[in-house]
Design a protein around this motif. Structure first.
Motif, PDB file in Angstrom:
ATOM      1  N   HIS A  12       0.801  -1.220   0.000  1.00 29.88           N
ATOM      2  CA  HIS A  12       0.000   0.000   0.000  1.00 29.88           C
ATOM      3  C   HIS A  12       0.838   1.276   0.000  1.00 29.88           C
ATOM      4  N   SER A  13       2.114   1.189   0.371  1.00 31.65           N
ATOM      5  CA  SER A  13       2.958   2.384   0.407  1.00 31.65           C
ATOM      6  C   SER A  13       3.079   2.988  -0.978  1.00 31.65           C
ATOM      7  N   ARG A  14       2.865   4.284  -1.084  1.00 30.74           N
ATOM      8  CA  ARG A  14       2.883   4.940  -2.379  1.00 30.74           C
ATOM      9  C   ARG A  14       4.265   5.474  -2.751  1.00 30.74           C
ATOM     10  N   GLY A  15       5.111   5.679  -1.764  1.00 32.74           N
ATOM     11  CA  GLY A  15       6.436   6.224  -2.029  1.00 32.74           C
ATOM     12  C   GLY A  15       7.530   5.194  -1.858  1.00 32.74           C
ATOM     13  N   PHE A  16       8.714   5.665  -1.380  1.00 31.88           N
ATOM     14  CA  PHE A  16       9.854   4.770  -1.192  1.00 31.88           C
ATOM     15  C   PHE A  16       9.639   3.774  -0.063  1.00 31.88           C
ATOM     16  N   GLY A  17       8.624   4.002   0.758  1.00 30.42           N
ATOM     17  CA  GLY A  17       8.326   3.061   1.835  1.00 30.42           C
ATOM     18  C   GLY A  17       7.966   1.680   1.344  1.00 30.42           C
ATOM     19  N   MET A  18       7.661   1.569   0.046  1.00 33.81           N
ATOM     20  CA  MET A  18       7.313   0.253  -0.496  1.00 33.81           C
ATOM     21  C   MET A  18       8.469  -0.742  -0.355  1.00 33.81           C
ATOM     22  N   GLU A  19       9.716  -0.250  -0.355  1.00 34.55           N
ATOM     23  CA  GLU A  19      10.850  -1.163  -0.218  1.00 34.55           C
ATOM     24  C   GLU A  19      10.802  -1.864   1.141  1.00 34.55           C
ATOM     25  N   ALA A  20      10.550  -1.091   2.205  1.00 33.04           N
ATOM     26  CA  ALA A  20      10.468  -1.678   3.542  1.00 33.04           C
ATOM     27  C   ALA A  20       9.225  -2.539   3.684  1.00 33.04           C
ATOM     28  N   GLU A  21       8.133  -2.119   3.083  1.00 37.91           N
ATOM     29  CA  GLU A  21       6.895  -2.891   3.198  1.00 37.91           C
ATOM     30  C   GLU A  21       7.029  -4.250   2.518  1.00 37.91           C
ATOM     31  N   VAL A  22       7.635  -4.273   1.342  1.00 40.19           N
ATOM     32  CA  VAL A  22       7.848  -5.545   0.647  1.00 40.19           C
ATOM     33  C   VAL A  22       8.684  -6.488   1.511  1.00 40.19           C
ATOM     34  N   THR A  23       9.815  -5.981   2.008  1.00 36.96           N
ATOM     35  CA  THR A  23      10.708  -6.832   2.787  1.00 36.96           C
ATOM     36  C   THR A  23      10.068  -7.256   4.098  1.00 36.96           C
ATOM     37  N   GLY A  24       9.397  -6.318   4.770  1.00 36.88           N
ATOM     38  CA  GLY A  24       8.737  -6.666   6.025  1.00 36.88           C
ATOM     39  C   GLY A  24       7.691  -7.748   5.842  1.00 36.88           C
ATOM     40  N   LYS A  25       6.907  -7.647   4.779  1.00 34.21           N
ATOM     41  CA  LYS A  25       5.864  -8.641   4.550  1.00 34.21           C
ATOM     42  C   LYS A  25       6.437  -9.989   4.139  1.00 34.21           C
ATOM     43  N   LEU A  26       7.547  -9.978   3.396  1.00 33.31           N
ATOM     44  CA  LEU A  26       8.207 -11.248   3.064  1.00 33.31           C
ATOM     45  C   LEU A  26       8.756 -11.912   4.322  1.00 33.31           C
ATOM     46  N   LEU A  27       9.457 -11.132   5.155  1.00 29.32           N
ATOM     47  CA  LEU A  27      10.042 -11.695   6.367  1.00 29.32           C
ATOM     48  C   LEU A  27       8.965 -12.139   7.353  1.00 29.32           C
ATOM     49  N   ARG A  28       7.849 -11.430   7.394  1.00 28.20           N
ATOM     50  CA  ARG A  28       6.748 -11.834   8.269  1.00 28.20           C
ATOM     51  C   ARG A  28       6.193 -13.194   7.856  1.00 28.20           C
ATOM     52  N   ARG A  29       6.272 -13.484   6.550  1.00 26.92           N
ATOM     53  CA  ARG A  29       5.851 -14.799   6.051  1.00 26.92           C
ATOM     54  C   ARG A  29       6.970 -15.831   6.140  1.00 26.92           C
ATOM     55  N   ARG A  30       8.093 -15.414   6.711  1.00 27.24           N
ATOM     56  CA  ARG A  30       9.280 -16.260   6.816  1.00 27.24           C
ATOM     57  C   ARG A  30       9.853 -16.621   5.449  1.00 27.24           C
ATOM     58  N   ILE A  31       9.721 -15.735   4.520  1.00 30.17           N
ATOM     59  CA  ILE A  31      10.365 -15.885   3.211  1.00 30.17           C
ATOM     60  C   ILE A  31      11.653 -15.086   3.249  1.00 30.17           C
ATOM     61  N   ARG A  32      12.782 -15.744   3.253  1.00 25.51           N
ATOM     62  CA  ARG A  32      14.082 -15.085   3.331  1.00 25.51           C
ATOM     63  C   ARG A  32      14.662 -14.950   1.921  1.00 25.51           C
ATOM     64  N   PRO A  33      14.873 -13.732   1.469  1.00 26.96           N
ATOM     65  CA  PRO A  33      15.410 -13.552   0.118  1.00 26.96           C
ATOM     66  C   PRO A  33      16.801 -14.157  -0.046  1.00 26.96           C
ATOM     67  N   TYR A  34      17.034 -14.739  -1.188  1.00 28.96           N
ATOM     68  CA  TYR A  34      18.369 -15.180  -1.595  1.00 28.96           C
ATOM     69  C   TYR A  34      19.074 -13.927  -2.116  1.00 28.96           C
ATOM     70  N   GLU A  35      20.315 -13.703  -1.711  1.00 32.87           N
ATOM     71  CA  GLU A  35      20.996 -12.465  -2.113  1.00 32.87           C
ATOM     72  C   GLU A  35      22.198 -12.761  -3.013  1.00 32.87           C
ATOM     73  N   VAL A  36      22.367 -11.923  -4.026  1.00 31.56           N
ATOM     74  CA  VAL A  36      23.530 -12.015  -4.902  1.00 31.56           C
ATOM     75  C   VAL A  36      24.175 -10.634  -4.992  1.00 31.56           C
ATOM     76  N   PRO A  37      25.492 -10.549  -5.089  1.00 33.85           N
ATOM     77  CA  PRO A  37      26.160  -9.245  -5.171  1.00 33.85           C
ATOM     78  C   PRO A  37      25.900  -8.576  -6.520  1.00 33.85           C
ATOM     79  N   ILE A  38      25.699  -7.269  -6.492  1.00 32.81           N
ATOM     80  CA  ILE A  38      25.482  -6.499  -7.714  1.00 32.81           C
ATOM     81  C   ILE A  38      26.331  -5.231  -7.682  1.00 32.81           C
ATOM     82  N   SER A  39      26.505  -4.624  -8.822  1.00 29.41           N
ATOM     83  CA  SER A  39      27.222  -3.350  -8.902  1.00 29.41           C
ATOM     84  C   SER A  39      26.243  -2.200  -8.668  1.00 29.41           C
ATOM     85  N   TYR A  40      26.777  -1.051  -8.288  1.00 30.87           N
ATOM     86  CA  TYR A  40      25.925   0.084  -7.949  1.00 30.87           C
ATOM     87  C   TYR A  40      26.724   1.374  -8.017  1.00 30.87           C
TER      88      TYR A  40
END
Length: 235
Positions: free
Chosen positions: A169-197
């Motif tokens: 539901h977050s309309r701004g940059f808060g969507m990043e935290a909302e996505v991660t919070g909801k995934l972790l609340r479901r106990r879905i742990r993201p697989y991470e790979v290194p990227i350039s930035y």
């Protein structure tokens, strides 16, 4: 598998042409579509997007600026792929890295993959920006007893139906935290790979501020306090 690359755009006339060119030049290991949402740009972004000539590109326009989260919601509603990944139009991320995110999915090791940025002097425009990012990520790890490395990364790849089920539901940059919070609340742990930035500075149009960091912490606390959906198991 078809991958929907979702690109929210707001006032990026200096970069959008290069962003499209770079995204479409990658040799992806699967079929892709590029869903671009012009989030009410007031500069020449819309005119440049009107000239996009590639069958893989679809452009949707918001009449007024509604925020990154709202733009992603529109893109998701119109996406036709089985998987999705977000790619900002600011040239901070290299679309060549999307293949790295796809690898653990295609070989069956993961369903949700995050691109983990390694910050250095050439890739961070300020000390406080990096500390803010690390601070928000640490809050998520403490609240959910997890150990992710980069909560605020733009590169979040997952099944599009999973993203829709999160009901962001977050309309701004808060969507990043909302996505991660909801995934972790479901106990879905993201697989991470290194990227350039390569972070751009304020003078180049960097939009995120400390207020977004405060909002992210509040959203994470809110999601932690909610009851976990039934039937969720660790992954």
């Amino acid at each position: 598998m078809k991958l929907s690359i979702l690109m929210p755009v707001y006032n990026e006339e200096e970069r959008i042409a290069d962003a499209l060119k770079q995204a479409l030049a990658v040799d992806y290991p699967c079929e892709i579509e590029l869903v671009v949402v012009d989030d009410g740009s007031r500069d020449g972004t819309g005119e440049i997007l009107d000239r996009a000539d590639d069958a893989r590109v679809r452009v949707i326009t918001h009449p007024r600026n509604s925020g990154k989260g709202a733009a992603i919601r529109t893109a998701v509603d119109n996406a036709e792929g089985e998987y999705m990944v977000i790619l900002d139009a600011d040239l901070e991320y290299d679309p060549q890295d999307i293949a790295k995110l796809l690898a653990p999915v295609l070989d069956g090791r993961a369903k949700v993959v995050y691109g983990n940025r390694t910050f250095g002097s050439h890739s961070a425009y300020s000390f406080w920006y990096v500390m803010g990012n690390k601070g928000v990520t640490m809050v998520a790890n403490v609240l959910f007893n997890s150990y992710i490395g980069d909560l605020e990364t733009c590169f979040k790849l997952m099944p599009i139906e999973l993203y829709r089920s999160l009901e962001i539901h977050s309309r701004g940059f808060g969507m990043e935290a909302e996505v991660t919070g909801k995934l972790l609340r479901r106990r879905i742990r993201p697989y991470e790979v290194p990227i350039s930035y390569r972070a751009r500075g304020r003078e180049e149009g960097k939009k995120i501020t400390w207020k977004d960091g405060v909002e992210a912490v509040w959203i994470l606390g809110r999601e932690r306090a909610r009851r976990r959906p039934p039937g969720t198991t660790p992954r």
